[in-house]
Design an enzyme around this catalytic site. Structure first.
Site, PDB file in Angstrom:
ATOM      1  N   ASP A  81       0.826  -1.209   0.000  1.00 33.92           N
ATOM      2  CA  ASP A  81       0.000   0.000   0.000  1.00 33.92           C
ATOM      3  C   ASP A  81       0.861   1.260   0.000  1.00 33.92           C
ATOM      4  O   ASP A  81       2.042   1.231   0.348  1.00 33.92           O
ATOM      5  CB  ASP A  81      -0.945   0.006   1.213  1.00 33.92           C
ATOM      6  CG  ASP A  81      -0.218   0.027   2.551  1.00 33.92           C
ATOM      7  OD1 ASP A  81       0.795  -0.687   2.695  1.00 33.92           O
ATOM      8  OD2 ASP A  81      -0.634   0.763   3.456  1.00 33.92           O
ATOM      9  N   ASP A 109       8.475   4.615  -1.601  1.00 35.61           N
ATOM     10  CA  ASP A 109       7.912   3.926  -0.433  1.00 35.61           C
ATOM     11  C   ASP A 109       6.693   3.117  -0.847  1.00 35.61           C
ATOM     12  O   ASP A 109       5.616   3.658  -0.940  1.00 35.61           O
ATOM     13  CB  ASP A 109       7.557   4.984   0.623  1.00 35.61           C
ATOM     14  CG  ASP A 109       7.101   4.391   1.934  1.00 35.61           C
ATOM     15  OD1 ASP A 109       7.178   3.163   2.093  1.00 35.61           O
ATOM     16  OD2 ASP A 109       6.654   5.153   2.796  1.00 35.61           O
ATOM     17  N   GLU A 141       0.218  -1.153   5.585  1.00 37.93           N
ATOM     18  CA  GLU A 141       1.348  -0.717   6.399  1.00 37.93           C
ATOM     19  C   GLU A 141       1.201   0.746   6.788  1.00 37.93           C
ATOM     20  O   GLU A 141       1.470   1.142   7.918  1.00 37.93           O
ATOM     21  CB  GLU A 141       2.663  -0.928   5.638  1.00 37.93           C
ATOM     22  CG  GLU A 141       3.919  -0.732   6.496  1.00 37.93           C
ATOM     23  CD  GLU A 141       4.445   0.689   6.554  1.00 37.93           C
ATOM     24  OE1 GLU A 141       5.334   0.957   7.376  1.00 37.93           O
ATOM     25  OE2 GLU A 141       3.962   1.561   5.805  1.00 37.93           O
TER      26      GLU A 141
END
Ligand code: ZN
Length: 379
Positions: A81, A109, A141
């Site tokens: 995610d 990220d 996350e």
């Protein structure tokens, strides 16, 4: 497929935490299956009724003892995610290259790490592995490591070593602070503000409690852990809200307390000090009432400096290990038995921003380091 092409495809799949990650998981499952991995999907329904999926892809194990308790030697872990993106960032889902950098939501990220991990396994002759390797892809996350926590609770596998992908500019991070939250509601008694004697201001009471929290934060400075900046547990009252009008004595005041614990300190140690302070204020004024609800307690983590994984990554990256100040999935991997290190391309300071990017040289270097890690730990 090159690592950049893989990253382009991953960035093109919108996987902000609010949506289901089923699409990106299905993409990753296909890639892992074609590479010869056994794939297990672990779906769950989140608090908003949306399906989320954790994925565990494992090589078949030659070592029967390890297979019996399904402990993999090395797990490469990446969250699927991303944080949301500004609709004005029209290229958020289209990987763009500029000046040696690749831009896109999740490019840093943590889709860069995932692309590097896929490239590393696809360029490895898996028939040469004599210890098992796993790729672990998680959900949610960015909203509290929820997918990884589910994995840790369900224990579908154990791991001896885990590389948890996060942007660390390829510095191995062997420890991190915990992340905890509590919601505090201080009660008062509403009254017309012309007659303060018949009311009790929740805001004034909250201010008293915040004064105590400031003292507690000062006390916590005495307990230091080397390698952290700052070296102590920190506290923050990040949100406060109270009262209903300028001429009403406030009946309630709510605040959000956040604290980040150093390794070795229990996550509720700081909160217990706040509870004691509240009890003390209640002793001084029996009318002082507040409710303290612990909302989140993500543990800190620390992997020994002499762990083979830390030492290997230090040598291979030519960087000394460090510590992270942000929350990661490492504690969940430690719960699964692993010595865990947080590691990946890109800089956390550009993550979560419009225009986040990963430098191409770091992305390629990450592929090399993950290839070596697989050879070192699994062959
Ligand atoms: Zn991340």
């Amino acid at each position: 497929m090159t690592v950049q092409e893989t990253l382009r495809e991953l960035v093109a799949i919108d996987s902000v935490s609010q949506r289901s990650n089923a699409e990106i998981i299905s993409y990753l499952a296909t890639r892992c299956e074609s590479a010869g991995f056994n794939v297990t999907r672990l779906p769950y329904i989140d608090d908003h009724g949306i399906e989320k999926v954790n994925l565990v892809a494992q090589t078949s194990v030659c070592d029967s003892a390890a297979e019996a308790n399904s402990t993999v030697e090395l797990a490469l872990v990446g969250h699927t995610d991303t944080v949301p993106y500004d609709p004005a960032w029209i290229e958020a889902l289209r990987l763009t290259e500029d000046n040696g950098k690749l831009f896109g939501r999740g490019a840093c990220d943590t889709k860069a790490f995932i692309s590097a991990a896929l490239t590393a396994i696809e360029s490895t002759d898996l028939s040469k592995l004599n210890k098992s390797l796993a790729l672990v892809f998680t959900a949610d996350e960015e909203i509290g490591c929820l997918g990884a926590k589910r994995l840790a609770a369900a224990r579908p596998f154990g791991a001896r070593y885990a590389i948890v992908g996060e942007p660390t500019a390829l510095q191995p991070m062997r420890a991190g602070k915990g992340y905890c939250l509590a919601e505090i509601t201080v009660r008062g008694r509403e009254a017309h503000s012309a007659y303060p004697q018949i009311g009790a201001s929740a805001i004034i009471r909250a201010a008293r409690l915040i004064g105590r929290i400031e003292q507690i934060a000062d006390e916590l400075k005495h307990d230091e852990r080397a390698g952290f900046d700052p070296p102590c547990t920190t506290m923050n009252v990040g949100l406060i809200e109270g009262g209903t009008a300028k001429n009403i004595i406030a009946g309630a005041c709510r605040l959000t307390l956040e604290w980040r614990t150093i390794p070795g300190q229990e996550s509720d140690y700081a909160l217990d000090l706040v509870r004691q302070a509240a009890a003390d204020l209640h002793r001084q004024d029996a009318d002082f009432v507040c409710e303290i609800d612990a909302a989140r307690a993500d543990e800190s983590f620390e992997t020994r400096a002499d762990s083979p994984l830390v030492q290997f990554l230090e040598v291979t990256s030519a960087k000394e290990s460090g510590t992270v100040a942000f929350g990661t999935e490492a504690p969940s991997l430690i719960d699964l038995g692993a010595e865990a290190v947080v590691f990946g391309p890109g800089d956390i300071r550009v993550a979560h921003r419009t225009g986040e990017f990963v430098p191409i040289d770091q992305l390629n270097e990450c592929v090399r380091i993950l290839q070596h890690s697989i050879e070192h730990f699994c062959m």
